[in-house]
Design a protein around this motif. Structure first.
Motif, PDB file in Angstrom:
ATOM      1  N   PRO A 133      28.077  58.183 -36.055  1.00 42.67           N
ATOM      2  CA  PRO A 133      26.918  57.382 -35.769  1.00 42.67           C
ATOM      3  C   PRO A 133      26.877  56.922 -34.284  1.00 42.67           C
ATOM      4  CG  PRO A 133      28.206  56.890 -37.657  1.00 42.67           C
ATOM      5  CD  PRO A 133      28.872  57.552 -36.814  1.00 42.67           C
ATOM      6  N   ILE A 134      25.591  56.580 -33.768  1.00 41.68           N
ATOM      7  CA  ILE A 134      25.523  56.207 -32.405  1.00 41.68           C
ATOM      8  C   ILE A 134      25.704  54.665 -32.393  1.00 41.68           C
ATOM      9  CG2 ILE A 134      23.842  56.087 -30.435  1.00 41.68           C
ATOM     10  CD1 ILE A 134      24.885  58.729 -30.714  1.00 41.68           C
ATOM     11  N   CYS A 135      26.125  54.018 -31.457  1.00 37.78           N
ATOM     12  CA  CYS A 135      26.310  52.749 -31.420  1.00 37.78           C
ATOM     13  C   CYS A 135      24.677  51.915 -31.433  1.00 37.78           C
ATOM     14  CB  CYS A 135      26.971  52.197 -30.349  1.00 37.78           C
ATOM     15  SG  CYS A 135      27.137  50.374 -30.022  1.00 37.78           S
ATOM     16  N   ALA A 136      24.368  51.040 -32.309  1.00 36.75           N
ATOM     17  CA  ALA A 136      23.423  50.332 -32.205  1.00 36.75           C
ATOM     18  C   ALA A 136      23.060  49.422 -31.083  1.00 36.75           C
ATOM     19  CB  ALA A 136      23.006  49.491 -33.422  1.00 36.75           C
ATOM     20  N   HIS A 137      23.998  48.967 -30.226  1.00 34.12           N
ATOM     21  CA  HIS A 137      24.075  47.789 -29.386  1.00 34.12           C
ATOM     22  C   HIS A 137      23.592  48.802 -27.789  1.00 34.12           C
ATOM     23  CE1 HIS A 137      25.671  44.673 -31.487  1.00 34.12           C
ATOM     24  NE2 HIS A 137      26.503  45.755 -32.195  1.00 34.12           N
ATOM     25  N   CYS A 138      24.226  49.774 -27.773  1.00 34.88           N
ATOM     26  CA  CYS A 138      23.971  50.656 -26.533  1.00 34.88           C
ATOM     27  C   CYS A 138      23.215  51.927 -26.673  1.00 34.88           C
ATOM     28  CB  CYS A 138      25.247  50.927 -25.653  1.00 34.88           C
ATOM     29  SG  CYS A 138      26.312  51.916 -26.640  1.00 34.88           S
ATOM     30  N   ASP A 139      22.893  52.263 -27.901  1.00 28.14           N
ATOM     31  CA  ASP A 139      22.004  53.594 -28.085  1.00 28.14           C
ATOM     32  C   ASP A 139      22.665  54.742 -27.396  1.00 28.14           C
ATOM     33  OD1 ASP A 139      20.260  52.230 -29.616  1.00 28.14           O
ATOM     34  OD2 ASP A 139      18.811  51.711 -27.858  1.00 28.14           O
ATOM     35  N   GLY A 140      23.948  54.806 -27.523  1.00 23.64           N
ATOM     36  CA  GLY A 140      24.584  55.875 -26.969  1.00 23.64           C
ATOM     37  C   GLY A 140      24.975  55.978 -25.463  1.00 23.64           C
ATOM     38  N   PHE A 141      24.612  54.848 -24.812  1.00 25.04           N
ATOM     39  CA  PHE A 141      24.808  54.986 -23.322  1.00 25.04           C
ATOM     40  C   PHE A 141      25.680  53.640 -23.173  1.00 25.04           C
ATOM     41  CE2 PHE A 141      20.715  56.927 -23.929  1.00 25.04           C
ATOM     42  CZ  PHE A 141      20.655  57.656 -23.007  1.00 25.04           C
ATOM     43  N   PRO A 142      27.119  54.067 -23.221  1.00 22.06           N
ATOM     44  CA  PRO A 142      28.182  52.954 -23.437  1.00 22.06           C
ATOM     45  C   PRO A 142      28.417  52.219 -21.988  1.00 22.06           C
ATOM     46  CG  PRO A 142      29.090  55.097 -23.542  1.00 22.06           C
ATOM     47  CD  PRO A 142      27.626  55.225 -23.505  1.00 22.06           C
ATOM     48  N   GLN A 143      27.998  52.933 -20.808  1.00 22.41           N
ATOM     49  CA  GLN A 143      28.520  52.512 -19.581  1.00 22.41           C
ATOM     50  C   GLN A 143      27.021  52.699 -18.602  1.00 22.41           C
ATOM     51  OE1 GLN A 143      32.091  54.445 -18.061  1.00 22.41           O
ATOM     52  NE2 GLN A 143      33.333  53.160 -19.229  1.00 22.41           N
ATOM     53  N   VAL A 144      26.765  51.799 -18.065  1.00 23.11           N
ATOM     54  CA  VAL A 144      25.652  51.630 -17.232  1.00 23.11           C
ATOM     55  C   VAL A 144      26.040  51.095 -15.764  1.00 23.11           C
ATOM     56  CG1 VAL A 144      24.041  51.864 -18.936  1.00 23.11           C
ATOM     57  CG2 VAL A 144      24.708  49.687 -18.014  1.00 23.11           C
ATOM     58  N   ALA A 145      25.329  51.500 -14.672  1.00 23.09           N
ATOM     59  CA  ALA A 145      25.484  50.675 -13.417  1.00 23.09           C
ATOM     60  C   ALA A 145      24.275  49.915 -13.304  1.00 23.09           C
ATOM     61  CB  ALA A 145      25.561  51.984 -12.315  1.00 23.09           C
ATOM     62  N   ILE A 146      24.583  48.586 -12.745  1.00 26.11           N
ATOM     63  CA  ILE A 146      23.441  47.827 -12.499  1.00 26.11           C
ATOM     64  C   ILE A 146      23.265  47.232 -11.145  1.00 26.11           C
ATOM     65  CG2 ILE A 146      22.550  45.655 -13.353  1.00 26.11           C
ATOM     66  CD1 ILE A 146      24.196  45.759 -15.769  1.00 26.11           C
ATOM     67  N   THR A 147      22.243  47.598 -10.618  1.00 27.27           N
ATOM     68  CA  THR A 147      22.071  47.188  -9.078  1.00 27.27           C
ATOM     69  C   THR A 147      22.017  45.488  -8.932  1.00 27.27           C
ATOM     70  OG1 THR A 147      19.515  47.422  -9.034  1.00 27.27           O
ATOM     71  CG2 THR A 147      20.892  49.457  -8.421  1.00 27.27           C
ATOM     72  N   THR A 148      22.776  45.068  -8.087  1.00 29.66           N
ATOM     73  CA  THR A 148      22.866  43.666  -7.732  1.00 29.66           C
ATOM     74  C   THR A 148      21.735  43.241  -6.832  1.00 29.66           C
ATOM     75  OG1 THR A 148      24.184  43.989  -5.842  1.00 29.66           O
ATOM     76  CG2 THR A 148      25.257  43.630  -7.887  1.00 29.66           C
ATOM     77  N   GLY A 149      21.033  44.124  -6.126  1.00 31.98           N
ATOM     78  CA  GLY A 149      19.764  43.681  -5.223  1.00 31.98           C
ATOM     79  C   GLY A 149      20.352  43.473  -3.807  1.00 31.98           C
ATOM     80  N   GLN A 150      21.627  43.684  -3.660  1.00 29.65           N
ATOM     81  CA  GLN A 150      22.104  43.480  -2.029  1.00 29.65           C
ATOM     82  C   GLN A 150      22.454  44.949  -1.892  1.00 29.65           C
ATOM     83  OE1 GLN A 150      22.695  40.653  -0.684  1.00 29.65           O
ATOM     84  NE2 GLN A 150      21.969  39.759  -2.718  1.00 29.65           N
ATOM     85  N   THR A 151      22.709  45.247  -0.558  1.00 31.12           N
ATOM     86  CA  THR A 151      22.690  46.245   0.149  1.00 31.12           C
ATOM     87  C   THR A 151      24.158  46.084   0.904  1.00 31.12           C
ATOM     88  OG1 THR A 151      21.504  45.768   1.909  1.00 31.12           O
ATOM     89  CG2 THR A 151      20.734  47.116   0.250  1.00 31.12           C
ATOM     90  N   THR A 152      24.823  47.476   1.134  1.00 29.46           N
ATOM     91  CA  THR A 152      26.193  47.136   1.825  1.00 29.46           C
ATOM     92  C   THR A 152      25.722  47.302   3.489  1.00 29.46           C
ATOM     93  OG1 THR A 152      26.551  49.795   1.740  1.00 29.46           O
ATOM     94  CG2 THR A 152      27.626  48.410   0.306  1.00 29.46           C
TER      95      THR A 152
END
Length: 60
Positions: free
Chosen positions: A9-28
Motif C-alpha cells: 500500500p502507498i503511504c497516505a501522508h506522501c502519496d508515494g513521493f517520500p522525498q521532495v526537494a523544496i526551493t528556499t527562494g534563495q540563489t547561490t
C-alpha cells in the motif's frame, strides 16, 4: 514472466513521493536555486505504509 509479489500500500501522508526537494527562494552566487530535501517521516522515506520484510512475511 508474471510477478507473484503483491504491491504494498502507498503511504497516505506522501502519496508515494517520500522525498521532495523544496526551493528556499534563495540563489547561490553562481545563479542556482538553493533547495532543501524533505523526507516523509511516517513511512521513513519508503513511500509505502508497511516495511517490505513485514509485508512479505504476512502477505497482507
Amino acid at each position: 514472466m508474471p510477478q507473484h509479489a503483491r504491491p504494498r500500500p502507498i503511504c497516505a501522508h506522501c502519496d508515494g513521493f517520500p522525498q521532495v526537494a523544496i526551493t528556499t527562494g534563495q540563489t547561490t552566487p553562481d545563479g542556482h536555486r538553493e533547495t532543501v530535501t524533505a523526507t516523509c517521516h511516517p513511512c521513513n522515506g519508503t513511500g509505502h505504509t508497511a516495511p517490505a520484510r513485514a509485508y512479505a512475511r504476512t502477505g497482507a
